[in-house]
Design a protein around this motif. Sequence first.
Motif: not given
Length: 306
Positions: A259-281
């Motif tokens: 659960l921790i690992y998959e949640t970390a993956d979700l957060w990480f890819h959400s940050i990748v998405m934010l980065g696409y729009f040049d949005l800082n976490p």
Amino acid sequence: MADINKTMLEQAAHGLSGTNKQVLPVQIDVTQEQSVIDALAEAESANWVYKGSTCLAPEERYCLISLSNGGKDAVTLRVLTVAWMNRESLALTAEKNQAVYFSRSRQKLWHKGEESGHFQTVYEIRLDCDGDVIILQVEQHGGIACHTGRESCFYRKLTPQGWEIVDAQLKDPTAIYGDNAKTESHDHTHTTEQVDVLAHLGQLMQERKQAEADTSYVASLYKKGINKILEKVGEESVETIIAAKYYAAQNTESNLNDLIYETADLWFHSIVMLGYFDLNPQLIIDELARRQGLSGLVEKANRNKV
């Protein structure tokens, strides 16, 4: 050399029963030691593992045999933490056979475990060739050396995706330090770990956007475009839900780690998405901080006004 027969084996097994170490009143070689251990294991239905022996001179008729129950107390060598020492803390460490450090932030001696109970028994002290680094070989009581509730402070590994947490949290810091959990540290800088990681990831996203696709996983995602990134966010969302369902059904350490690992993956890819729009976490952290000052009803009402 004394003969080893069935009666002596049974006597040896009886003498060792219920202990980790006992004096065995016979002189035996390594092969015969294993025979005695096997007899003891059979007599007690236990998985005794041979760890060594010491025999009394000069006749060497009496031997102290060390056994481990299934190897559960096996020793592992791992770097646990880095801390500062001064002359006084080193002298106290040698005197007490327990790790005593010097806290630069608090400007006082720090007996490791004085707040957490996670003391370090010192077995060996070594000095490096330059005379400016000391290594302590210790037994870590409680199995936790890090203020984050992990075995070691070195629980993050550099991967193509950035710094990845690879060690599970063994205990919640609030259960260890209480109200001091947020400020307790190993004399590190007081910038919170969460902000450090987010700042690093935010910077990493901008660097990966400029990199060639074949240089990293994140760079390849950015080159494939927003649809591929959103596909990964959706995929990790589903995997997080599945992991949560498994953990809800069966509360095991393996399911918790998943659960921790998959949640970390979700957060990480959400940050990748934010980065696409040049949005800082940090914008997300700021929004969460703002919400903490509002009740749930007020927050919902404010969102409905938008």
